[in-house]
Design an enzyme around this catalytic site. Structure first.
Site, PDB file in Angstrom:
ATOM      1  N   HIS A 122       0.808  -1.217   0.000  1.00 17.89           N
ATOM      2  CA  HIS A 122       0.000   0.000   0.000  1.00 17.89           C
ATOM      3  C   HIS A 122       0.840   1.264   0.000  1.00 17.89           C
ATOM      4  O   HIS A 122       1.890   1.347   0.640  1.00 17.89           O
ATOM      5  CB  HIS A 122      -0.937   0.001   1.213  1.00 17.89           C
ATOM      6  CG  HIS A 122      -0.224  -0.094   2.525  1.00 17.89           C
ATOM      7  ND1 HIS A 122       0.253   1.008   3.204  1.00 17.89           N
ATOM      8  CD2 HIS A 122       0.112  -1.168   3.276  1.00 17.89           C
ATOM      9  CE1 HIS A 122       0.824   0.623   4.327  1.00 17.89           C
ATOM     10  NE2 HIS A 122       0.756  -0.690   4.398  1.00 17.89           N
ATOM     11  N   ASP A 123       0.384   2.243  -0.757  1.00 19.03           N
ATOM     12  CA  ASP A 123       0.945   3.599  -0.785  1.00 19.03           C
ATOM     13  C   ASP A 123       2.346   3.686  -1.386  1.00 19.03           C
ATOM     14  O   ASP A 123       3.017   4.709  -1.246  1.00 19.03           O
ATOM     15  CB  ASP A 123       0.942   4.224   0.620  1.00 19.03           C
ATOM     16  CG  ASP A 123      -0.440   4.226   1.249  1.00 19.03           C
ATOM     17  OD1 ASP A 123      -1.338   4.883   0.693  1.00 19.03           O
ATOM     18  OD2 ASP A 123      -0.636   3.540   2.268  1.00 19.03           O
ATOM     19  N   GLY A 140       5.011  -1.132   2.844  1.00 21.14           N
ATOM     20  CA  GLY A 140       4.197   0.045   2.581  1.00 21.14           C
ATOM     21  C   GLY A 140       4.996   1.338   2.507  1.00 21.14           C
ATOM     22  O   GLY A 140       6.061   1.469   3.109  1.00 21.14           O
TER      23      GLY A 140
END
Length: 260
Positions: A122-123, A140
């Site tokens: 994520h991200d 992440g």
């Protein structure tokens, strides 16, 4: 011409597939998924939205794209995965959406190769023309510049940055920022081991540019002074080299410690 969808595939009504898209056997394409022209999905791929995928991408098979972030703080908020053009994703690649607290978007650029079992969490923000070899993994919030190569079984700690043209050797664990052009080798956790000179030559960097980058590397990693003294030396070198200026800007802009 429209999209070509295998009879065993499931495409939700809210999905938008451009001309030339091919969806292979036993695939799932969810709502709020947008796919650009001539992108191909091999068998058993799943794509969950919100996800935007550009044109001429190829997902070979068993890829899991746009899944919820693997983050305990994620509370179901609307987040996205955005993928550029002409990327290759091999078997069992996993690409997660962003989180509300991390900017909300996981972004992958164009012309990348992501080989079997690679993972982008994520991200993360991944640039263009990168190669992620088998089982390379980003935690992440990782940022990866253009033309970066991650060898097999590389692991990158959350919030780390890897600068453009860096090369991370097989099995290295990265727990700090890697400046542009630097080569990292496995030694417990990865350690800098010179610059990626061969990769730079292949991309058209001339001898003078490479020599300037080598001087910057020596100033940062091989000098006997403090980090502040190394920064002062880099500032002197940056006055005569755009590449060293980019190197220095990377060093000065990070929140995590440099990999040293």
């Amino acid at each position: 011409m429209g999209a070509k969808i295998h009879p065993t595939a499931v495409v939700e009504p809210g999905a938008r597939l451009a001309d030339g898209v091919q969806v292979g056997p036993f695939c799932y394409i969810g709502e709020e998924v947008e796919v650009g022209e001539n992108t191909l999905f091999g068998p058993h791929c799943s794509v969950h939205g919100p996800t935007r995928i550009g044109r001429d991408n190829r997902f070979v098979g068993h890829c899991a794209v746009g899944g919820e972030p693997q983050d305990k703080k994620y509370g179901g908020e609307r987040t996205e995965l955005v993928i550029g053009d002409r990327n290759l994703f091999r078997e069992f690649v996993t690409l997660n959406r962003g989180t509300g607290g991390g900017g909300g978007v996981t972004r992958i650029g164009s012309d990348n190769w992501m080989l079997a079992y690679t993972h982008v969490a994520h991200d993360c923000q991944v640039g263009n023309h990168c190669v992620f070899s088998n089982n390379a993994t980003l935690a992440g919030h990782v940022t990866v510049g253009d033309h970066v190569i991650l060898s097999g079984f590389v692991g990158v700690h959350q919030f780390c940055r890897i600068g453009a043209h860096a090369f991370i050797g097989m099995g290295a664990f990265v727990n700090g920022d890697v400046p542009p052009f630097v080569m990292v080798a496995q030694e417990g956790y990865g350690r800098p081991r010179g610059i990626n000179a061969e990769g730079l030559k292949r991309r058209g960097f001339g001898p003078e540019r490479i020599a300037a980058i080598k001087r910057a590397y020596r100033a940062l990693y091989l000098g006997s002074g403090s980090l502040d003294e190394a920064r002062a030396r880099l500032a002197e070198l940056a006055a005569q080299s755009d590449d060293v200026r980019a190197f220095l800007e990377f060093v000065d802009s990070g929140e995590r410690p440099l990999l040293r």
